[in-house]
Design a protein around this motif. Structure first.
Motif, PDB file in Angstrom:
ATOM      1  N   THR A  25       0.783  -9.945 -20.421  1.00  0.00           N
ATOM      2  CA  THR A  25       0.311 -11.263 -20.864  1.00  0.00           C
ATOM      3  C   THR A  25      -0.831 -11.765 -19.978  1.00  0.00           C
ATOM      4  N   GLY A 156      -1.649 -13.467 -26.937  1.00  0.00           N
ATOM      5  CA  GLY A 156      -0.453 -13.797 -26.152  1.00  0.00           C
ATOM      6  C   GLY A 156      -0.707 -13.844 -24.653  1.00  0.00           C
ATOM      7  N   ILE A 157      -1.930 -14.168 -24.265  1.00  0.00           N
ATOM      8  CA  ILE A 157      -2.281 -14.197 -22.840  1.00  0.00           C
ATOM      9  C   ILE A 157      -1.915 -15.556 -22.232  1.00  0.00           C
ATOM     10  N   THR A 158      -1.222 -15.499 -21.094  1.00  0.00           N
ATOM     11  CA  THR A 158      -0.855 -16.740 -20.392  1.00  0.00           C
ATOM     12  C   THR A 158      -1.371 -16.772 -18.951  1.00  0.00           C
TER      13      THR A 158
END
Ligand code: TIU
Length: 237
Positions: A25, A156-158
């Motif tokens: 992520t 979906g990168i955090t």
């Protein structure tokens, strides 16, 4: 609820405290490694700046980009610049700087910070590879008036590993924007650079002060070590 394997990367030496992240992520953001800022004889140097202070970032950043690619971490590049008719450049921004060297004026590598010009593009050493995202941004921050938020959400990168130039201008603005949007940011200390060593030093201190007011910092060696030593842990999602 399903139980999944999470790969956890750890950087115990990060400032102000250990930084942990899941490579699944996480994206590597490479900010504005453009010829106009980095090439000898270019726009940055014509303003009286020592581009060597920025060029020392190239080698460790190229190495980090290579490791990120091998680890499957998306590499997202940005470029600061404007449409040829400058319609996306606010008059206030256009008026800044030396009168003979303003955005849109002819420079050694084409019109300064104009999209499509040689100087606007990314230096050869950090050329994006096929499939990597390149964000063209009209501002200092990578989120303002760009598709970056949508791209990160879609993937979906955090967590963002933030690199590029300059530390106190486009890197800082982007980290502040990202922080307000809920991203965890780690700024890679030897992969960001400034024409002003004092601004660079203090700019990095400002990120991790007050318990990580904007994020974390760590050198690239520690990020690389963390990525090569990622351990799967069980997690419930
Ligand atoms: N990319 C970026 O930081 N743009 C700048 O204009 N930086 C300066 O330090 N001038």
């Amino acid at each position: 609820m399903t139980s999944t394997q999470v790969r956890e990367a750890r950087i115990p030496s990060a400032s102000p405290s250990e930084f942990t992240f899941d490579p699944e992520t996480t994206a590597l953001l490479v900010i504005d490694m453009q010829r106009d800022f980095l090439l000898p004889g270019g726009f940055g140097e014509s303003l009286g700046n020592d581009v060597g202070l920025l060029r020392c970032v190239i080698e460790p950043l190229a190495a980090l980009v290579s490791v990120a690619r091998d680890a499957g971490i998306p590499v997202i590049h940005t470029r600061e610049g404007h449409l040829p008719d400058l319609s996306d450049c606010p008059p206030a921004k256009l008026r800044r700087g030396t009168p003979s060297q303003r955005i849109g004026d002819p420079g050694a590598f084409g019109r300064i910070l104009v999209r499509g010009e040689f100087g606007h593009d990314i230096i050869d050493e950090l050329k994006p590879i096929e499939g990597e995202t390149v964000i063209d941004k009209p501002g200092k921050g990578a989120f303002y008036a760009t598709e970056l938020s949508d791209i990160l959400a879609g993937a979906g990168i955090t967590t963002l590993l933030v690199t590029g130039v300059t530390t106190e201008v486009c890197v800082h603005t982007t980290v502040r924007e990202a922080n307000d949007r809920g991203y965890e940011c780690l700024v890679v200390t030897d992969c960001v650079g400034s024409y002003f060593p004092e601004f660079h030093r203090v700019g990095l201190e400002m990120i991790s002060a007050q318990g990580g007011i904007f994020g974390w910092t760590a050198p690239s060696d520690d990020v690389v070590s963390a990525l090569s030593a990622t351990v799967p842990t069980s997690a419930t999602r």
